[in-house]
Design a protein around this motif. Structure first.
Motif, mmCIF file in Angstrom:
data_model
loop_
_atom_site.group_PDB
_atom_site.id
_atom_site.type_symbol
_atom_site.label_atom_id
_atom_site.label_comp_id
_atom_site.label_asym_id
_atom_site.label_seq_id
_atom_site.Cartn_x
_atom_site.Cartn_y
_atom_site.Cartn_z
ATOM 1 N N LEU A 11 41.957 39.983 42.504
ATOM 2 C CA LEU A 11 42.652 40.839 43.468
ATOM 3 C C LEU A 11 42.805 40.144 44.814
ATOM 4 O O LEU A 11 43.703 40.502 45.583
ATOM 5 C CB LEU A 11 41.927 42.174 43.594
ATOM 6 N N HIS A 12 41.973 39.125 45.077
ATOM 7 C CA HIS A 12 42.201 38.292 46.263
ATOM 8 C C HIS A 12 43.587 37.653 46.155
ATOM 9 O O HIS A 12 44.382 37.677 47.094
ATOM 10 C CB HIS A 12 41.151 37.180 46.363
ATOM 11 N N THR A 13 43.858 37.092 44.993
ATOM 12 C CA THR A 13 45.152 36.442 44.762
ATOM 13 C C THR A 13 46.278 37.453 44.775
ATOM 14 O O THR A 13 47.357 37.184 45.302
ATOM 15 C CB THR A 13 45.130 35.679 43.425
ATOM 16 N N ALA A 14 46.055 38.623 44.191
ATOM 17 C CA ALA A 14 47.098 39.647 44.155
ATOM 18 C C ALA A 14 47.495 40.071 45.568
ATOM 19 O O ALA A 14 48.689 40.162 45.886
ATOM 20 C CB ALA A 14 46.624 40.847 43.336
ATOM 21 N N TRP A 15 46.504 40.304 46.422
ATOM 22 C CA TRP A 15 46.816 40.688 47.801
ATOM 23 C C TRP A 15 47.508 39.553 48.547
ATOM 24 O O TRP A 15 48.472 39.787 49.293
ATOM 25 C CB TRP A 15 45.545 41.099 48.546
ATOM 26 N N ALA A 16 47.034 38.347 48.377
ATOM 27 C CA ALA A 16 47.652 37.207 49.063
ATOM 28 C C ALA A 16 49.083 36.998 48.568
ATOM 29 O O ALA A 16 49.967 36.658 49.357
ATOM 30 C CB ALA A 16 46.820 35.954 48.857
#
Length: 162
Positions: A11-16
């Motif tokens: 989800l870090h990647t999804a938000w970024a």
């Protein structure tokens, strides 16, 4: 001795990725900031060991599919948008199932499965770019006509209400 829990998808990647997508139509500063945020997030999650590469690939597919679904609603449930969301969901589901049930085979044949996962992610990103390009407003060029005589005035651009 203690291994931190790993989250799937990242989800870090999804938000970024969402920040990166939404910064594309902004000022140059925000475009650079969105790009920096995405690259820094990817580097940090991999570098600190919070996520594996497979989590990041799934996070990109997840974010792009959700974004396309939300934009499809804004475009009155556009048929091509619905098809793309179904495609992105199928790719994401296939990734999750393969990570769960084919992890040993994927590790044994990493040079085959790695490029396949990247290709699947790239196909979703490419499909998203094509889909959203269709939804962008198109500008119609003003047709300039030659005056029939020297005394005929050129048409002047008219102001529009905003």
């Amino acid at each position: 001795d203690i291994t931190p829990r790993n989250c799937m998808p990242s989800l870090h990647t999804a938000w970024a990725t969402a920040i990166f997508i939404h910064s594309r139509n902004s000022s140059r500063f925000l475009r650079y900031a969105g790009t920096f945020w995405l690259l820094a997030t990817l580097g940090a999650t991999l570098g600190f060991g919070y996520h594996y590469g497979a989590d990041i690939v799934a996070g990109v597919v997840f974010a792009v599919t959700i974004e396309a679904g939300l934009r499809t609603i804004d475009h009155d449930w556009d048929r091509s948008g619905i098809r793309f969301v179904a495609y992105g969901t199928a790719i994401f589901t296939a990734m999750l199932l393969s990570y769960r049930f084919l992890s040993v085979e994927m590790a044994d044949y990493a040079w085959a499965f790695g490029p396949l996962l990247i290709l699947a992610m790239v196909s979703v990103v490419y499909g998203y770019m094509r889909l959203t390009k269709r939804w962008e407003p198109k500008t119609v060029p003003v047709r300039k006509s030659e005056p029939e005589s020297e005394t005929e005035p050129q048409p002047q651009p008219q102001p529009e209400l905003i």
